[in-house]
Design a protein around this motif. Sequence first.
Motif, PDB file in Angstrom:
ATOM      1  N   PRO A 106       0.767  -1.356  -0.301  1.00  0.00           N
ATOM      2  CA  PRO A 106      -0.280   0.180   0.105  1.00  0.00           C
ATOM      3  C   PRO A 106       1.323   1.096   0.446  1.00  0.00           C
ATOM      4  N   LEU A 107       2.077   1.068   1.011  1.00  0.00           N
ATOM      5  CA  LEU A 107       2.455   2.414   0.947  1.00  0.00           C
ATOM      6  C   LEU A 107       3.839   2.645  -0.767  1.00  0.00           C
ATOM      7  N   SER A 108       3.662   1.827  -1.624  1.00  0.00           N
ATOM      8  CA  SER A 108       4.747   2.490  -2.700  1.00  0.00           C
ATOM      9  C   SER A 108       2.735   1.897  -4.700  1.00  0.00           C
ATOM     10  N   ALA A 109       2.258   1.640  -3.945  1.00  0.00           N
ATOM     11  CA  ALA A 109       1.608   1.171  -4.602  1.00  0.00           C
ATOM     12  C   ALA A 109       1.206   1.483  -6.379  1.00  0.00           C
ATOM     13  N   LYS A 110       0.690   3.222  -5.773  1.00  0.00           N
ATOM     14  CA  LYS A 110       1.060   4.156  -7.026  1.00  0.00           C
ATOM     15  C   LYS A 110       1.794   3.811  -8.411  1.00  0.00           C
ATOM     16  N   LEU A 111       3.392   3.205  -7.615  1.00  0.00           N
ATOM     17  CA  LEU A 111       4.489   2.634  -8.194  1.00  0.00           C
ATOM     18  C   LEU A 111       4.536   1.902  -9.203  1.00  0.00           C
ATOM     19  N   LEU A 112       3.996   0.863  -8.300  1.00  0.00           N
ATOM     20  CA  LEU A 112       3.713  -0.502  -9.092  1.00  0.00           C
ATOM     21  C   LEU A 112       2.631  -0.767 -10.059  1.00  0.00           C
ATOM     22  N   PRO A 113       2.832  -1.597 -10.438  1.00  0.00           N
ATOM     23  CA  PRO A 113       1.747  -2.433 -11.218  1.00  0.00           C
ATOM     24  C   PRO A 113       0.357  -3.130 -10.191  1.00  0.00           C
ATOM     25  N   PRO A 114      -0.312  -2.178 -10.728  1.00  0.00           N
ATOM     26  CA  PRO A 114      -1.525  -2.950 -10.269  1.00  0.00           C
ATOM     27  C   PRO A 114      -1.850  -4.019  -9.942  1.00  0.00           C
ATOM     28  N   THR A 115      -2.150  -4.644  -8.460  1.00  0.00           N
ATOM     29  CA  THR A 115      -2.347  -5.610  -8.039  1.00  0.00           C
ATOM     30  C   THR A 115      -3.715  -6.273  -8.540  1.00  0.00           C
ATOM     31  N   ILE A 116      -3.946  -7.654  -7.733  1.00  0.00           N
ATOM     32  CA  ILE A 116      -5.452  -8.931  -7.874  1.00  0.00           C
ATOM     33  C   ILE A 116      -6.917  -7.798  -7.634  1.00  0.00           C
ATOM     34  N   PRO A 117      -5.857  -7.183  -6.083  1.00  0.00           N
ATOM     35  CA  PRO A 117      -7.237  -7.137  -5.419  1.00  0.00           C
ATOM     36  C   PRO A 117      -7.675  -4.930  -5.411  1.00  0.00           C
ATOM     37  N   GLU A 118      -6.496  -4.804  -6.026  1.00  0.00           N
ATOM     38  CA  GLU A 118      -7.275  -3.447  -7.203  1.00  0.00           C
ATOM     39  C   GLU A 118      -7.905  -3.649  -8.117  1.00  0.00           C
ATOM     40  N   THR A 119      -7.200  -4.517  -9.253  1.00  0.00           N
ATOM     41  CA  THR A 119      -8.209  -4.802 -10.298  1.00  0.00           C
ATOM     42  C   THR A 119      -9.068  -5.298 -10.619  1.00  0.00           C
ATOM     43  N   LYS A 120      -9.455  -5.981  -9.232  1.00  0.00           N
ATOM     44  CA  LYS A 120     -10.316  -6.551  -9.167  1.00  0.00           C
ATOM     45  C   LYS A 120     -12.022  -5.567  -8.257  1.00  0.00           C
ATOM     46  N   GLY A 121     -11.386  -4.824  -8.147  1.00  0.00           N
ATOM     47  CA  GLY A 121     -12.398  -3.806  -6.885  1.00  0.00           C
ATOM     48  C   GLY A 121     -11.901  -4.108  -5.715  1.00  0.00           C
ATOM     49  N   TRP A 122     -11.795  -4.930  -5.144  1.00  0.00           N
ATOM     50  CA  TRP A 122     -11.374  -4.855  -3.516  1.00  0.00           C
ATOM     51  C   TRP A 122     -10.964  -3.660  -2.840  1.00  0.00           C
ATOM     52  N   VAL A 123     -10.085  -3.137  -2.943  1.00  0.00           N
ATOM     53  CA  VAL A 123      -9.025  -1.832  -3.109  1.00  0.00           C
ATOM     54  C   VAL A 123      -9.645  -1.369  -4.135  1.00  0.00           C
ATOM     55  N   ASP A 124      -9.623   0.562  -3.229  1.00  0.00           N
ATOM     56  CA  ASP A 124      -9.141   1.307  -4.192  1.00  0.00           C
ATOM     57  C   ASP A 124      -7.790   2.584  -4.313  1.00  0.00           C
ATOM     58  N   ARG A 125      -7.098   1.648  -5.602  1.00  0.00           N
ATOM     59  CA  ARG A 125      -6.406   1.629  -5.520  1.00  0.00           C
ATOM     60  C   ARG A 125      -5.775   3.469  -5.664  1.00  0.00           C
ATOM     61  N   GLU A 126      -6.530   4.608  -5.607  1.00  0.00           N
ATOM     62  CA  GLU A 126      -6.203   6.003  -5.566  1.00  0.00           C
ATOM     63  C   GLU A 126      -6.697   6.454  -4.215  1.00  0.00           C
ATOM     64  N   LYS A 127      -6.486   5.855  -3.559  1.00  0.00           N
ATOM     65  CA  LYS A 127      -6.320   5.603  -1.847  1.00  0.00           C
ATOM     66  C   LYS A 127      -5.256   5.106  -1.226  1.00  0.00           C
ATOM     67  N   LEU A 128      -4.824   4.220  -2.296  1.00  0.00           N
ATOM     68  CA  LEU A 128      -3.367   4.384  -1.574  1.00  0.00           C
ATOM     69  C   LEU A 128      -1.812   4.647  -2.356  1.00  0.00           C
ATOM     70  N   LEU A 129      -0.937   4.875  -1.941  1.00  0.00           N
ATOM     71  CA  LEU A 129       0.575   6.003  -1.760  1.00  0.00           C
ATOM     72  C   LEU A 129       1.302   5.508  -3.316  1.00  0.00           C
ATOM     73  N   GLY A 130       2.380   6.565  -3.131  1.00  0.00           N
ATOM     74  CA  GLY A 130       3.163   6.261  -3.863  1.00  0.00           C
ATOM     75  C   GLY A 130       4.910   6.538  -3.033  1.00  0.00           C
ATOM     76  N   ILE A 131       5.033   6.180  -2.514  1.00  0.00           N
ATOM     77  CA  ILE A 131       5.889   6.490  -1.394  1.00  0.00           C
ATOM     78  C   ILE A 131       7.400   5.225  -2.260  1.00  0.00           C
ATOM     79  N   SER A 132       8.306   6.531  -2.410  1.00  0.00           N
ATOM     80  CA  SER A 132       9.945   6.215  -2.778  1.00  0.00           C
ATOM     81  C   SER A 132      10.880   6.605  -2.199  1.00  0.00           C
ATOM     82  N   GLY A 133      11.965   5.527  -2.221  1.00  0.00           N
ATOM     83  CA  GLY A 133      13.299   5.905  -1.397  1.00  0.00           C
ATOM     84  C   GLY A 133      13.609   5.854   0.320  1.00  0.00           C
TER      85      GLY A 133
END
Length: 319
Positions: free
Chosen positions: A142-169
């Motif tokens: 969840p902390l870096s989800a927006k920098l990674l390919p969508p996962t099954i819980p995101e593509t299936k709509g179980w999790v809203d990708r837009e509410k996740l983060l894109g932290i790196s470093g």
Amino acid sequence: MKAIALFSGGLDSALAIKLIQEQNIEVEGVYIDVGFESNREKTEHLQKLANELGIKLTILDIKDQYIKEILFNPVYGYGKNMNPCIDCHANMIRVAKEYMKKTDARFIISGEVVGQRPMSQRLPALNAVNKLANAEGLVLRPLSAKLLPPTIPETKGWVDREKLLGISGRDRKIQLELAKKYGLEHFESPGGGCLLTDVNFSKRLKDFSKTLKLTPDEIDILKVGRHFNIEGKKIIISRKAEENPVLKEYRGELFEKMFPKGFPGPVGLIQKDAPEKIKRLAADMMVSYTREDEGEIIIGEKTYKGIKKDKKEFSPYII
């Protein structure tokens, strides 16, 4: 909907849980115990943080499997010392996948952050972990989800990708701000928890493994005491009183115990098949690490009498 969290007790894993809880998903924290944690109060710490997060804590002891299958033969090799980070993370995911079958969980979450750690959290390393664990698409970070390919819980709509983060470093400013937002207090400081990254512990482990087969019973005794290698035979002598119980409680088959008789002093272990001359030397060493000039030392079922403080220098034998 339920998720299994790889729960380390650190801030990142706690924040990953909070982000998923905010999407009305139940989370169970799973700590996978491979035995090489430096914090002796780890269980108590994990439970405090689990209580703070409002999650169930499950501890899975995999020491035996880890020693037999991962520690000495990692596919992706080691870090600077004896830490097989990529293989270790992949193994944790495999274990979590098996545990999921016993629950109603649908996916796994992890607090990993892209680029935070040089070996295990680079993007190629995360991809290698997914592949080695045969878990591509199943592990959500969840902390870096927006920098990674969508996962099954995101593509299936179980999790809203837009509410996740894109932290790196490695900068933890965002995480510390989130900790304040969520009121988190009982998280461990980052880094330093795994003894396999420690140069001195790794040196002991390598020396031990040259001649002896490690089992879960020996992990804790490698963490304490002075360690000696004399003609290929191992001797361990406690350095302080709080280490004595660890050596006293040893239940393995490789060592027998050493005690001073009738006077205060350290507790020791010596390899059972050590020859008599080395056992006699170990008795000398035991007295030499006390304030006594002379005393009796019990090794196994034998008492060594008239042992005098030895003037020898034992440091050349220290591992």
